[in-house]
Scaffold this motif. Sequence first.
Motif, short mmCIF file in Angstrom:
data_model
loop_
_atom_site.label_atom_id
_atom_site.label_comp_id
_atom_site.label_asym_id
_atom_site.label_seq_id
_atom_site.Cartn_x
_atom_site.Cartn_y
_atom_site.Cartn_z
N ASP A 55 0.67 -1.39 -0.32
CA ASP A 55 -0.21 -0.11 0.31
C ASP A 55 1.02 1.06 0.35
N LEU A 56 2.08 1.30 0.33
CA LEU A 56 3.19 2.38 0.74
C LEU A 56 4.53 1.98 0.66
N TYR A 57 5.02 2.78 0.29
CA TYR A 57 6.60 2.72 0.01
C TYR A 57 7.66 3.68 1.10
N HIS A 58 8.36 3.20 1.79
CA HIS A 58 9.28 4.31 2.70
C HIS A 58 10.42 3.61 2.69
N ILE A 59 11.64 5.31 2.18
CA ILE A 59 12.64 5.03 2.03
C ILE A 59 13.60 5.82 2.74
N LEU A 60 14.72 4.86 2.52
CA LEU A 60 15.20 5.58 3.87
C LEU A 60 16.09 6.18 3.32
N HIS A 61 17.04 7.44 3.25
CA HIS A 61 18.11 7.85 2.58
C HIS A 61 18.18 7.97 0.88
N PHE A 62 17.46 9.13 0.27
CA PHE A 62 16.73 9.23 -0.44
C PHE A 62 17.87 8.89 -1.45
N SER A 63 19.66 9.80 -1.73
CA SER A 63 20.44 9.78 -3.05
C SER A 63 20.71 8.43 -3.09
N ARG A 64 20.84 7.20 -1.67
CA ARG A 64 21.11 6.04 -2.33
C ARG A 64 20.44 4.90 -3.40
N ASN A 90 22.89 16.94 3.58
CA ASN A 90 23.88 18.07 3.53
C ASN A 90 24.91 18.24 2.48
N HIS A 91 25.52 17.07 2.34
CA HIS A 91 26.20 16.87 0.37
C HIS A 91 25.70 16.40 -0.54
N SER A 92 24.73 15.65 -0.61
CA SER A 92 24.17 15.08 -2.08
C SER A 92 23.14 16.29 -3.24
N LEU A 93 21.95 16.53 -2.36
CA LEU A 93 21.24 16.61 -2.59
C LEU A 93 22.20 18.55 -3.45
N GLU A 95 25.14 18.53 -3.67
CA GLU A 95 26.18 17.96 -4.78
C GLU A 95 25.62 18.46 -6.61
N ASP A 96 23.62 17.54 -6.84
CA ASP A 96 23.23 17.04 -7.45
C ASP A 96 21.85 17.26 -7.79
N GLU A 97 21.09 18.02 -7.38
CA GLU A 97 19.65 18.80 -6.63
C GLU A 97 19.33 18.22 -8.19
N GLU A 98 19.17 18.27 -9.26
CA GLU A 98 18.39 17.39 -10.08
C GLU A 98 18.64 16.60 -10.21
N ARG A 99 19.44 15.72 -9.81
CA ARG A 99 19.14 14.03 -9.60
C ARG A 99 18.54 13.79 -8.31
N TYR A 100 18.52 14.49 -7.45
CA TYR A 100 17.79 13.74 -6.70
C TYR A 100 16.53 14.50 -6.45
N LEU A 101 15.64 15.89 -6.62
CA LEU A 101 15.22 16.35 -5.89
C LEU A 101 13.52 15.99 -6.56
N PRO A 102 13.66 15.46 -7.57
CA PRO A 102 12.38 14.91 -8.08
C PRO A 102 11.91 13.78 -7.27
N LEU A 103 12.41 13.23 -6.95
CA LEU A 103 12.21 12.05 -6.07
C LEU A 103 11.87 12.64 -4.73
N LEU A 104 12.31 13.51 -4.30
CA LEU A 104 11.70 14.89 -3.24
C LEU A 104 9.61 14.87 -3.74
N ARG A 105 10.52 15.75 -4.22
CA ARG A 105 9.17 15.96 -5.05
C ARG A 105 7.36 15.68 -4.91
N GLU A 106 7.97 14.80 -5.29
CA GLU A 106 6.92 13.69 -5.70
C GLU A 106 6.37 12.79 -4.29
N ALA A 107 7.40 12.85 -3.62
CA ALA A 107 6.55 12.23 -2.41
C ALA A 107 5.34 12.44 -1.47
N LYS A 108 4.67 11.51 -1.29
CA LYS A 108 3.77 11.94 0.05
C LYS A 108 4.12 12.72 1.17
N ALA A 109 5.02 12.15 0.99
CA ALA A 109 5.44 13.21 2.56
C ALA A 109 7.28 12.64 2.69
N ILE A 110 7.66 13.71 3.28
CA ILE A 110 9.34 13.35 3.54
C ILE A 110 8.78 13.99 4.94
#
Length: 331
Positions: A55-64, A90-93, A95-110
């Motif tokens: 019903d739901l996914y829960h993701i820990l550590h978005f860049s990895r 503090n580091h991955s986001l 260094e590469d905002e374009e790569r990681y930000l889409p996952l956060l924008r589509e999340a139901k919650a962070i």
Amino acid sequence: MRVVFFTPYYKQNRGNSTTAKRLEHGLSDKVEFSFFPYEELSLNFTLLERMVKADLYHILHFSRFVQWAEKNEIKLDKPYIVTSGGTDLNHSLTEDEERYLPLLREAKAITVFTQEAKQMLVKDYGLTDQSVHVIPQSIYLPNDHTIEAFTLPEGYPKLLLPAGIRPVKDVLFALESLIRLSNDFLELRFLIVGANLNEEEFERVKEAENKYEWLYYLPEVELGQMKKLYEWGDVVLNTSISEGQPTALLEAMSFRKPVIARENPGNASIIQHGMNGLLFQSQEELYHSIKNVISDQETYKQLSDHGYQTIIENHTIKKEIDSYLKLYKEK
């Protein structure tokens, strides 16, 4: 409710696995919880089958997770929650905002551990205030009745630094201060405990261990054996350049041990300087902080008592688990 929880690590004792095991302990009797440590296991049919039923996914550590998902062509077709710690924010986001930000924008919650982390995501990256939730970490140390395969040195003061061996943890930052302290306290003992996560840093630690008779290194131990280490130590240190919200400091406070930590947003989210712990910026400040704590019983007791009170008021596992359950049900 069926939840698939993606964590980079579960077996190896490091911050992400500690978080995963704590949430498993608190949530597994309330939801159907399936774990997948994506840095430790290969993609398999069992995971794909569980994802279909989830019903739901829960993701820990978005860049990895993003790196793993790209490599394995994983598509998220269910609502998902992202929990972020220190390194990816503090580091991955940065260094590469374009790569990681889409996952956060589509999340139901962070979920993040501190208000500072939330403000970073909202102000610097344009995420909505409603989508980012602050859920402080709590304490979970399971009972381990197996025979410990390690012995701990006697002496005073006994200084403990639990951290994986990698550059961001900077575990030898304290060395200069401790060399001075070893002249003041001839029975001083300094113990670094953590997995070898960087060969170059690990070699530096081993060289220091060989050079200084009061410095000891112990490879990672099981989570359930950490109790023995906190009971052993007189003071717990954190020398990390950056942190999310270090569970080792929280665990130390729960054992009424004074904590002395390098000043960074993650450590400062826990420690009120002079009240429930001490923050330092330089080796000089670290030297005087340790000397003050171990030489003044009143200071030692104040930091110990206030640290323990911090855990009781802000970091209980019930509060943490209830917060995640609320998000699960809302999504």
